[in-house]
Design a protein around this motif. Structure first.
Motif, PDB file in Angstrom:
ATOM      1  N   ALA A  61      13.426  39.852  21.693  1.00 43.73           N
ATOM      2  CA  ALA A  61      12.174  40.297  21.036  1.00 43.73           C
ATOM      3  C   ALA A  61      11.995  39.416  19.823  1.00 43.73           C
ATOM      4  N   GLU A  62      12.842  39.233  18.955  1.00 53.18           N
ATOM      5  CA  GLU A  62      12.550  38.634  17.798  1.00 53.18           C
ATOM      6  C   GLU A  62      12.285  37.165  18.243  1.00 53.18           C
ATOM      7  N   TYR A  63      12.766  36.412  19.352  1.00 48.12           N
ATOM      8  CA  TYR A  63      12.384  35.282  19.756  1.00 48.12           C
ATOM      9  C   TYR A  63      10.842  35.169  19.988  1.00 48.12           C
ATOM     10  N   GLN A  64      10.443  36.285  20.893  1.00 45.16           N
ATOM     11  CA  GLN A  64       9.168  36.520  21.130  1.00 45.16           C
ATOM     12  C   GLN A  64       8.101  36.428  19.999  1.00 45.16           C
ATOM     13  N   GLU A  65       8.467  37.467  19.128  1.00 42.95           N
ATOM     14  CA  GLU A  65       7.748  37.563  17.598  1.00 42.95           C
ATOM     15  C   GLU A  65       7.624  36.216  17.090  1.00 42.95           C
ATOM     16  N   GLY A  66       8.810  35.206  17.058  1.00 44.26           N
ATOM     17  CA  GLY A  66       8.791  34.134  16.504  1.00 44.26           C
ATOM     18  C   GLY A  66       7.665  32.940  17.070  1.00 44.26           C
ATOM     19  N   LYS A  67       7.554  33.184  18.437  1.00 44.11           N
ATOM     20  CA  LYS A  67       6.673  32.354  19.157  1.00 44.11           C
ATOM     21  C   LYS A  67       5.035  32.729  18.722  1.00 44.11           C
ATOM     22  N   GLY A  68       4.964  33.987  18.238  1.00 43.66           N
ATOM     23  CA  GLY A  68       3.447  34.443  17.975  1.00 43.66           C
ATOM     24  C   GLY A  68       2.813  35.257  19.118  1.00 43.66           C
ATOM     25  N   GLU A  76      25.757  45.290  24.172  1.00 38.91           N
ATOM     26  CA  GLU A  76      25.336  43.863  24.431  1.00 38.91           C
ATOM     27  C   GLU A  76      23.959  43.650  24.981  1.00 38.91           C
ATOM     28  N   ILE A  77      23.514  44.500  25.989  1.00 39.67           N
ATOM     29  CA  ILE A  77      22.198  44.740  26.259  1.00 39.67           C
ATOM     30  C   ILE A  77      21.291  44.638  25.285  1.00 39.67           C
ATOM     31  N   ILE A  78      21.654  45.825  24.418  1.00 44.36           N
ATOM     32  CA  ILE A  78      20.536  45.915  23.265  1.00 44.36           C
ATOM     33  C   ILE A  78      20.570  44.885  22.501  1.00 44.36           C
ATOM     34  N   SER A  79      21.611  44.340  21.944  1.00 47.60           N
ATOM     35  CA  SER A  79      21.742  43.117  21.253  1.00 47.60           C
ATOM     36  C   SER A  79      20.993  41.621  21.713  1.00 47.60           C
ATOM     37  N   TRP A  80      21.022  41.643  23.056  1.00 49.40           N
ATOM     38  CA  TRP A  80      20.452  40.542  23.655  1.00 49.40           C
ATOM     39  C   TRP A  80      18.716  41.007  23.651  1.00 49.40           C
ATOM     40  N   ALA A  81      18.416  42.267  23.967  1.00 48.89           N
ATOM     41  CA  ALA A  81      17.067  42.648  24.092  1.00 48.89           C
ATOM     42  C   ALA A  81      16.310  42.328  22.486  1.00 48.89           C
ATOM     43  N   LEU A  82      16.920  42.748  21.581  1.00 51.84           N
ATOM     44  CA  LEU A  82      16.378  42.525  20.175  1.00 51.84           C
ATOM     45  C   LEU A  82      16.303  41.143  19.895  1.00 51.84           C
ATOM     46  N   ASN A  83      17.480  40.464  20.183  1.00 45.61           N
ATOM     47  CA  ASN A  83      17.281  39.050  19.968  1.00 45.61           C
ATOM     48  C   ASN A  83      16.106  38.314  20.717  1.00 45.61           C
TER      49      ASN A  83
END
Length: 91
Positions: A83-90, A74-81
């Motif tokens: 990170a994807e959110y941060q990438e989406g914000k540029g 669950e922690i890994i899944s949260w961290a990946l999500n």
């Protein structure tokens, strides 16, 4: 998840998790790796249990501790999500 991060913030608890990554251990076996009292180790194990990072199982007169791998997934899944959110914000 707040309890999880609090539990992970302590280097002793992180070392306990590293030990349990190798194999399941009793509290006595865990305490052999530290220069602290058994009650102190028990307190760290209690915090890890409260955060659902470890599980315990009574086996005769011993309590065997093991990693709760579901929480780590669950922690890994949260961290990946995150990170994807941060990438989406540029960022």
């Amino acid at each position: 998840m707040n309890n999880t991060f609090k539990a992970l913030s302590d280097p002793t608890r992180r070392k306990i998790l590293d030990l349990l990554k190798e194999r399941d251990l009793t509290a006595g076996e865990i305490s052999e790796h530290f220069n602290m009292t058994k009650p102190s180790i028990s307190q760290h194990l209690k915090i890890l249990k409260h955060a659902d990072l470890v599980q315990d199982e009574k086996n005769g007169q011993y309590v065997i501790y093991s990693l709760n791998t579901t929480v780590f997934q669950e922690i890994i899944s949260w961290a990946l999500n995150f990170a994807e959110y941060q990438e989406g914000k540029g960022e």
